[in-house]
Design an enzyme around this catalytic site. Structure first.
Site, mmCIF file in Angstrom:
data_model
loop_
_atom_site.group_PDB
_atom_site.id
_atom_site.type_symbol
_atom_site.label_atom_id
_atom_site.label_comp_id
_atom_site.label_asym_id
_atom_site.label_seq_id
_atom_site.Cartn_x
_atom_site.Cartn_y
_atom_site.Cartn_z
ATOM 1 N N THR A 47 0.853 -1.203 0.000
ATOM 2 C CA THR A 47 0.000 0.000 0.000
ATOM 3 C C THR A 47 0.884 1.247 0.000
ATOM 4 O OG1 THR A 47 -1.716 -1.192 1.198
ATOM 5 C CG2 THR A 47 -1.877 1.193 1.213
ATOM 6 N N THR A 89 13.519 4.502 10.954
ATOM 7 C CA THR A 89 14.349 3.448 11.529
ATOM 8 C C THR A 89 14.007 2.084 10.924
ATOM 9 O OG1 THR A 89 14.501 4.706 13.562
ATOM 10 C CG2 THR A 89 15.022 2.359 13.730
ATOM 11 N N CYS A 145 -16.618 -4.051 2.398
ATOM 12 C CA CYS A 145 -17.656 -3.399 3.182
ATOM 13 C C CYS A 145 -17.655 -1.912 2.862
ATOM 14 C CB CYS A 145 -17.389 -3.616 4.667
ATOM 15 S SG CYS A 145 -18.785 -3.100 5.652
ATOM 16 N N SER A 175 4.633 -6.972 -1.407
ATOM 17 C CA SER A 175 4.271 -7.076 -0.001
ATOM 18 C C SER A 175 4.869 -8.372 0.548
ATOM 19 C CB SER A 175 2.748 -7.113 0.078
ATOM 20 O OG SER A 175 2.364 -7.238 1.392
ATOM 21 N N HIS A 231 3.979 -10.092 3.429
ATOM 22 C CA HIS A 231 3.114 -11.064 4.116
ATOM 23 C C HIS A 231 2.438 -12.037 3.167
ATOM 24 C CE1 HIS A 231 -0.838 -9.071 3.430
ATOM 25 N NE2 HIS A 231 -0.114 -7.975 3.394
HETATM 26 N N1 PLP Z 1 -1.970 -5.221 -3.922
HETATM 27 C C1 PLP Z 1 -2.440 -6.475 -3.904
HETATM 28 C C2 PLP Z 1 -2.663 -7.198 -5.188
HETATM 29 C C3 PLP Z 1 -2.706 -7.109 -2.678
HETATM 30 O O1 PLP Z 1 -3.188 -8.365 -2.666
HETATM 31 C C4 PLP Z 1 -2.450 -6.396 -1.486
HETATM 32 C C5 PLP Z 1 -2.712 -7.009 -0.163
HETATM 33 O O2 PLP Z 1 -3.647 -7.672 0.089
HETATM 34 C C6 PLP Z 1 -1.969 -5.079 -1.573
HETATM 35 C C7 PLP Z 1 -1.738 -4.531 -2.797
HETATM 36 C C8 PLP Z 1 -1.691 -4.277 -0.326
HETATM 37 O O3 PLP Z 1 -0.547 -4.779 0.312
HETATM 38 P P1 PLP Z 1 -0.192 -4.441 1.844
HETATM 39 O O4 PLP Z 1 -1.246 -5.077 2.662
HETATM 40 O O5 PLP Z 1 1.168 -5.017 2.054
HETATM 41 O O6 PLP Z 1 -0.158 -2.960 1.986
#
Ligand code: PLP
Length: 345
Positions: free
Chosen positions: A47, A212, A297, A174, A176
């Site tokens: 994001t 940091t 939502c 990202s 995660h």
């Molecule tokens: N773009 C896509 C395709 C995603 O699946 C996600 C996360 O679900 C994001 C952007 C946003 O990533 P983050 O949650 O690391 O900000």
């Protein structure tokens, strides 16, 4: 976290050692995505990376007056574009077909009609798993002197790709999504000197992304990258395909969204033949099978997936779509039975 708690930007020995570890983490990640270490920056997630590239200051610094994107993007991009409509930046959307494939002829047309453009596209759709032809989109962009940014969140570890080969100008990732700690991501910039920071502060990350270092999260991202296993992914893909084939045979009302497009190995976006996917999701959840609907939502009501709707389907159709993401080999007979039962309930 206990041992490496020092500040990697300080001068004393443990800090210097930590800075060296970050250097090594960056090198390993850069090797994996094939880019030079001077062009990759750690952020808090995709994001932030997306918002940096599409910030007004970055667009202005690069002389951009039009952003060309797609209505199938993740909300991180769509919401950013919505904010940009309050500025002088013009927003254009490239058409796509019912399988979620981008219309490259339309992209070419938009690029020829709009000078000084930035293109921003998903490389893999997070709801359908459909893979975009980024190589061709980049060629089109560069033929028109446009810049191109990719949201490569769902591509990392799912399809082998090389930033060097793709030649995009920016890419967001990202951690995660591949199993790192939450709150860490990456931003690739081909020309870091022409990247305006979103935030200002200390000198970390060549001032592109001050603050940091979050060493534990960064290191976890490197460990997650090292864990990526394309052979295992291929086995999951075989299983996913078998599962989809069985499902289509059992119930003729069911269809798979994006089936005719190239897709990543782990995603299955299923139209349940008109049955509410929310209800099916809750039924499956009671069996510890966790799925999602792609709904968002908005104003207290569940808005069915914008991706499915923008692939040309109506709201009722979108309300009946369920997304499964396979993280490992599962018992597909059991899954199929539970899904069919949940649909029939
Ligand atoms: N773009 C896509 C395709 C995603 O699946 C996600 C996360 O679900 C994001 C952007 C946003 O990533 P983050 O949650 O690391 O900000």
């Amino acid at each position: 976290m206990i041992e490496d708690w020092n500040n990697a930007s300080s001068e004393y020995l443990p800090s210097v050692q930590l800075a060296n570890k970050i250097k090594e983490d960056r090198r390993i990640i850069c090797d994996f995505i094939d880019c030079s270490t001077g062009k990759l920056f750690f952020t808090s997630g995709a994001t932030e990376s997306i918002n940096t590239v599409l910030s007004l200051q970055n667009l202005e610094l690069n002389g951009i007056d039009t952003v060309i994107s797609s209505k199938l993007e993740h909300h991180a991009t769509l919401e950013r574009l919505e904010h940009l409509t309050k500025s002088d930046i013009k927003i254009q959307y490239v058409h796509n077909d019912q399988y979620g494939r981008l219309n490259l002829e339309h992209l070419n047309k938009l690029c020829s009609e709009n000078q000084n453009a930035m293109i921003s596209l998903l490389s893999v759709n997070n709801e359908t798993g459909v893979i975009s032809d980024i190589k061709s989109a980049t060629e089109i962009a560069h033929n028109h002197n446009a810049k191109i940014h990719i949201d490569a969140v769902q591509a990392l570890g799912k399809i082998p790709f090389s930033l060097d080969d793709l030649e995009v100008d920016y890419a967001s990732f990202s951690g995660h999504k591949i199993g790192s700690m939450k709150g860490v991501g990456l931003l690739f910039a081909e020309e870091p000197k022409k990247l305006a920071p979103l935030i200002n502060g200390g000198g970390q990350e060549k001032k592109v992304r001050p603050g940091t270092y979050n060493f534990s999260a960064i290191h976890s991202l490197r460990l997650a990258v090292e864990d990526i296993d394309f052979e295992r992914n291929a086995k999951i893909e075989e299983m996913r395909n078998e599962f989809e084939k069985n499902l289509l045979q059992i119930n003729e009302k069911i269809s798979i969204n994006g089936l005719d497009a190239p897709r990543v190995y782990n995603t299955s976006n299923i139209y349940l033949g008109g049955i509410s996917s929310q209800e099916v999701m809750f039924n499956l959840s009671s069996k510890e099978i966790f799925t999602s609907t792609g709904s968002a939502c908005s104003s207290g009501t569940m808005e069915p997936s914008h991706v499915i709707q923008n692939m040309g389907f109506d709201r009722d159709y979108a309300r009946s779509c369920l997304r499964l993401s396979f993280g490992e080999i599962v018992d597909i007979d059991l899954l199929t039975n539970e899904l069919i039962k949940a649909i029939s309930n």
